[in-house]
Design a protein around this motif. Structure first.
Motif, PDB file in Angstrom:
ATOM      1  N   ILE A   4     114.088 -14.011 -23.376  1.00 50.89           N
ATOM      2  CA  ILE A   4     113.324 -13.144 -24.279  1.00 50.89           C
ATOM      3  C   ILE A   4     112.071 -13.873 -24.769  1.00 50.89           C
ATOM      4  O   ILE A   4     110.965 -13.327 -24.735  1.00 50.89           O
ATOM      5  N   GLY A   5     112.242 -15.104 -25.219  1.00 52.12           N
ATOM      6  CA  GLY A   5     111.105 -15.888 -25.699  1.00 52.12           C
ATOM      7  C   GLY A   5     110.058 -16.099 -24.623  1.00 52.12           C
ATOM      8  O   GLY A   5     108.850 -15.997 -24.876  1.00 52.12           O
ATOM      9  N   CYS A   6     110.506 -16.392 -23.407  1.00 51.42           N
ATOM     10  CA  CYS A   6     109.591 -16.625 -22.279  1.00 51.42           C
ATOM     11  C   CYS A   6     108.770 -15.370 -21.980  1.00 51.42           C
ATOM     12  O   CYS A   6     107.540 -15.437 -21.847  1.00 51.42           O
ATOM     13  N   LEU A   7     109.440 -14.225 -21.888  1.00 45.29           N
ATOM     14  CA  LEU A   7     108.738 -12.978 -21.571  1.00 45.29           C
ATOM     15  C   LEU A   7     107.807 -12.543 -22.699  1.00 45.29           C
ATOM     16  O   LEU A   7     106.686 -12.084 -22.441  1.00 45.29           O
ATOM     17  N   GLU A   8     108.254 -12.705 -23.937  1.00 50.28           N
ATOM     18  CA  GLU A   8     107.390 -12.342 -25.067  1.00 50.28           C
ATOM     19  C   GLU A   8     106.158 -13.243 -25.127  1.00 50.28           C
ATOM     20  O   GLU A   8     105.056 -12.772 -25.388  1.00 50.28           O
ATOM     21  N   GLU A   9     106.362 -14.523 -24.874  1.00 42.75           N
ATOM     22  CA  GLU A   9     105.238 -15.468 -24.894  1.00 42.75           C
ATOM     23  C   GLU A   9     104.236 -15.133 -23.779  1.00 42.75           C
ATOM     24  O   GLU A   9     103.030 -15.129 -23.998  1.00 42.75           O
ATOM     25  N   LYS A  10     104.750 -14.840 -22.579  1.00 44.26           N
ATOM     26  CA  LYS A  10     103.875 -14.486 -21.464  1.00 44.26           C
ATOM     27  C   LYS A  10     103.101 -13.205 -21.783  1.00 44.26           C
ATOM     28  O   LYS A  10     101.899 -13.116 -21.521  1.00 44.26           O
ATOM     29  N   ALA A  11     103.771 -12.222 -22.383  1.00 43.96           N
ATOM     30  CA  ALA A  11     103.107 -10.966 -22.741  1.00 43.96           C
ATOM     31  C   ALA A  11     102.003 -11.208 -23.766  1.00 43.96           C
ATOM     32  O   ALA A  11     100.931 -10.602 -23.692  1.00 43.96           O
ATOM     33  N   ARG A  12     102.254 -12.102 -24.716  1.00 46.26           N
ATOM     34  CA  ARG A  12     101.250 -12.404 -25.750  1.00 46.26           C
ATOM     35  C   ARG A  12     100.043 -13.136 -25.160  1.00 46.26           C
ATOM     36  O   ARG A  12      98.912 -12.851 -25.519  1.00 46.26           O
ATOM     37  N   ARG A  13     100.303 -14.085 -24.284  1.00 47.27           N
ATOM     38  CA  ARG A  13      99.224 -14.941 -23.758  1.00 47.27           C
ATOM     39  C   ARG A  13      98.433 -14.298 -22.635  1.00 47.27           C
ATOM     40  O   ARG A  13      97.294 -14.662 -22.409  1.00 47.27           O
ATOM     41  N   SER A  14      99.065 -13.387 -21.929  1.00 46.91           N
ATOM     42  CA  SER A  14      98.412 -12.780 -20.776  1.00 46.91           C
ATOM     43  C   SER A  14      97.560 -11.600 -21.221  1.00 46.91           C
ATOM     44  O   SER A  14      97.996 -10.771 -22.011  1.00 46.91           O
ATOM     45  N   GLY A  15      96.387 -11.515 -20.690  1.00 46.32           N
ATOM     46  CA  GLY A  15      95.534 -10.372 -20.976  1.00 46.32           C
ATOM     47  C   GLY A  15      96.073  -9.093 -20.358  1.00 46.32           C
ATOM     48  O   GLY A  15      95.791  -7.996 -20.819  1.00 46.32           O
ATOM     49  N   ARG A  16      96.867  -9.234 -19.317  1.00 43.28           N
ATOM     50  CA  ARG A  16      97.418  -8.074 -18.610  1.00 43.28           C
ATOM     51  C   ARG A  16      98.833  -7.730 -19.039  1.00 43.28           C
ATOM     52  O   ARG A  16      99.378  -6.728 -18.609  1.00 43.28           O
ATOM     53  N   GLY A  17      99.449  -8.561 -19.830  1.00 47.36           N
ATOM     54  CA  GLY A  17     100.831  -8.317 -20.223  1.00 47.36           C
ATOM     55  C   GLY A  17     101.785  -8.749 -19.123  1.00 47.36           C
ATOM     56  O   GLY A  17     101.448  -9.581 -18.285  1.00 47.36           O
ATOM     57  N   ILE A  18     102.957  -8.156 -19.112  1.00 49.55           N
ATOM     58  CA  ILE A  18     103.943  -8.467 -18.080  1.00 49.55           C
ATOM     59  C   ILE A  18     104.204  -7.213 -17.258  1.00 49.55           C
ATOM     60  O   ILE A  18     103.868  -6.105 -17.671  1.00 49.55           O
ATOM     61  N   SER A  19     104.788  -7.394 -16.092  1.00 50.14           N
ATOM     62  CA  SER A  19     105.012  -6.270 -15.178  1.00 50.14           C
ATOM     63  C   SER A  19     106.044  -5.300 -15.753  1.00 50.14           C
ATOM     64  O   SER A  19     106.786  -5.624 -16.680  1.00 50.14           O
ATOM     65  N   ALA A  20     106.122  -4.135 -15.152  1.00 49.61           N
ATOM     66  CA  ALA A  20     107.104  -3.129 -15.579  1.00 49.61           C
ATOM     67  C   ALA A  20     108.526  -3.656 -15.392  1.00 49.61           C
ATOM     68  O   ALA A  20     109.389  -3.445 -16.241  1.00 49.61           O
ATOM     69  N   ALA A  21     108.771  -4.366 -14.290  1.00 50.51           N
ATOM     70  CA  ALA A  21     110.103  -4.930 -14.040  1.00 50.51           C
ATOM     71  C   ALA A  21     110.455  -5.984 -15.089  1.00 50.51           C
ATOM     72  O   ALA A  21     111.589  -6.048 -15.568  1.00 50.51           O
ATOM     73  N   GLU A  22     109.468  -6.794 -15.465  1.00 49.91           N
ATOM     74  CA  GLU A  22     109.697  -7.804 -16.498  1.00 49.91           C
ATOM     75  C   GLU A  22     109.901  -7.157 -17.871  1.00 49.91           C
ATOM     76  O   GLU A  22     110.745  -7.602 -18.651  1.00 49.91           O
ATOM     77  N   THR A  23     109.170  -6.084 -18.138  1.00 49.21           N
ATOM     78  CA  THR A  23     109.341  -5.348 -19.387  1.00 49.21           C
ATOM     79  C   THR A  23     110.750  -4.763 -19.455  1.00 49.21           C
ATOM     80  O   THR A  23     111.412  -4.829 -20.500  1.00 49.21           O
ATOM     81  N   GLN A  24     111.228  -4.240 -18.346  1.00 45.50           N
ATOM     82  CA  GLN A  24     112.578  -3.682 -18.288  1.00 45.50           C
ATOM     83  C   GLN A  24     113.627  -4.780 -18.510  1.00 45.50           C
ATOM     84  O   GLN A  24     114.582  -4.585 -19.251  1.00 45.50           O
ATOM     85  N   LEU A  25     113.432  -5.941 -17.896  1.00 50.31           N
ATOM     86  CA  LEU A  25     114.341  -7.072 -18.107  1.00 50.31           C
ATOM     87  C   LEU A  25     114.335  -7.518 -19.567  1.00 50.31           C
ATOM     88  O   LEU A  25     115.390  -7.835 -20.127  1.00 50.31           O
ATOM     89  N   LEU A  26     113.163  -7.558 -20.162  1.00 52.34           N
ATOM     90  CA  LEU A  26     113.047  -7.943 -21.563  1.00 52.34           C
ATOM     91  C   LEU A  26     113.872  -6.998 -22.449  1.00 52.34           C
ATOM     92  O   LEU A  26     114.633  -7.452 -23.305  1.00 52.34           O
ATOM     93  N   LYS A  27     113.740  -5.702 -22.215  1.00 54.56           N
ATOM     94  CA  LYS A  27     114.496  -4.718 -22.997  1.00 54.56           C
ATOM     95  C   LYS A  27     116.003  -4.882 -22.792  1.00 54.56           C
ATOM     96  O   LYS A  27     116.781  -4.800 -23.748  1.00 54.56           O
ATOM     97  N   LYS A  28     116.425  -5.134 -21.556  1.00 56.53           N
ATOM     98  CA  LYS A  28     117.849  -5.331 -21.280  1.00 56.53           C
ATOM     99  C   LYS A  28     118.375  -6.587 -21.971  1.00 56.53           C
ATOM    100  O   LYS A  28     119.485  -6.575 -22.522  1.00 56.53           O
ATOM    101  N   ALA A  29     117.597  -7.654 -21.940  1.00 53.56           N
ATOM    102  CA  ALA A  29     118.014  -8.899 -22.597  1.00 53.56           C
ATOM    103  C   ALA A  29     118.099  -8.700 -24.107  1.00 53.56           C
ATOM    104  O   ALA A  29     119.049  -9.147 -24.759  1.00 53.56           O
ATOM    105  N   GLU A  30     117.105  -8.009 -24.673  1.00 55.69           N
ATOM    106  CA  GLU A  30     117.121  -7.727 -26.116  1.00 55.69           C
ATOM    107  C   GLU A  30     118.341  -6.884 -26.485  1.00 55.69           C
ATOM    108  O   GLU A  30     119.021  -7.163 -27.480  1.00 55.69           O
ATOM    109  N   ASN A  31     118.636  -5.875 -25.676  1.00 58.37           N
ATOM    110  CA  ASN A  31     119.784  -5.011 -25.955  1.00 58.37           C
ATOM    111  C   ASN A  31     121.096  -5.786 -25.873  1.00 58.37           C
ATOM    112  O   ASN A  31     121.993  -5.570 -26.686  1.00 58.37           O
ATOM    113  N   ALA A  32     121.206  -6.690 -24.900  1.00 55.55           N
ATOM    114  CA  ALA A  32     122.429  -7.491 -24.757  1.00 55.55           C
ATOM    115  C   ALA A  32     122.648  -8.359 -25.992  1.00 55.55           C
ATOM    116  O   ALA A  32     123.755  -8.419 -26.536  1.00 55.55           O
ATOM    117  N   ILE A  33     121.581  -9.012 -26.452  1.00 51.54           N
ATOM    118  CA  ILE A  33     121.682  -9.864 -27.644  1.00 51.54           C
ATOM    119  C   ILE A  33     121.974  -9.018 -28.877  1.00 51.54           C
ATOM    120  O   ILE A  33     122.875  -9.329 -29.663  1.00 51.54           O
TER     121      ILE A  33
END
Length: 169
Positions: free
Chosen positions: A111-140
Motif C-alpha cells: 500500500i505504501g509503495c503504490l501510494e508513494e508512486k502515485a504521489r510522485r508520478s505525474g501520471r499516477g499508477i496504472s489501472a491494474a495497480e490502482t485495483q491492487l491498491l484497493k484490494k490491499a486496502e480492503n484486506a487490511i
C-alpha cells in the motif's frame, strides 16, 4: 482442527466463518470427503468448500490476528519500504504474490509503495495497480477492523497515527 463458528482468514477470500464441517461428495462417483464450509463475510450466500484432508488448502486458513499481532505487524512495517520494480511484468508478479500470500506487513508495504508512486508520478499508477491498491486496502481494513472491533474508516485513521500513512490517502 478448526471448529464450527470459528472465524479464520482464508487467502484471498478474507475473513470467513466456519459454518459447518461435513462429509460431502462432489461429482458423480466421487468419494465422500470431509469439508470445512466457509462463509466469507460480506459476500451474501456464497460458500467456500475446503477439504479437511488437503494441507495446501487448509494451510491458507489462519486465525484472525489479535490486537497485539496487529501492533507487531505495524511496528514491523514502520520505517520500511517496498522497492519499486521498474519492469512492469516483474512488478505485477511480485505484487500479485503479496496479495495471494496475504501477509499483513507486506500488504502495508505494498500500500505504501503504490501510494508513494502515485504521489510522485505525474501520471499516477496504472489501472491494474490502482485495483491492487484497493484490494490491499480492503484486506487490511477487513482484518484489522474485525480484530480491533472498529469500523473500516477508523482503521485508516489508526494507521495514519501509527505509520504516518492512511489507507486510501
Amino acid at each position: 482442527m478448526h471448529r464450527i463458528g470459528e472465524y479464520v482468514n482464508y487467502g484471498t477470500e478474507g475473513i470467513c466463518r466456519i459454518e459447518d464441517i461435513r462429509a460431502m461428495a462432489f461429482g458423480k462417483g466421487s468419494e465422500e470427503r470431509e469439508y470445512y464450509i466457509l462463509q466469507p463475510m460480506g459476500q451474501g450466500r456464497s460458500s467456500v468448500f475446503v477439504p479437511v484432508d488437503n494441507p495446501r488448502l487448509t494451510g491458507r486458513m489462519r486465525p484472525i490476528l489479535t490486537r497485539q499481532e496487529i501492533e507487531e505487524v505495524i511496528q514491523s512495517a514502520k520505517g520500511r519500504n517496498l522497492d519499486w520494480i521498474t519492469d512492469r511484468k516483474e512488478r505485477m508478479e511480485r505484487f500479485q504474490k503479496i496479495m495471494s500470500e496475504r501477509d499483513e506487513c507486506q500488504l502495508l508495504l505494498l500500500i505504501g509503495c503504490l501510494e508513494e508512486k502515485a504521489r510522485r508520478s505525474g501520471r499516477g499508477i496504472s489501472a491494474a495497480e490502482t485495483q491492487l491498491l484497493k484490494k490491499a486496502e480492503n484486506a487490511i481494513e477487513q482484518e484489522f477492523s474485525f480484530a480491533l472491533q472498529v469500523s473500516p474508516q477508523e482503521i485508516s485513521r489508526y494507521l495514519q497515527a501509527q505509520l504516518g500513512q492512511a489507507l486510501g490517502a
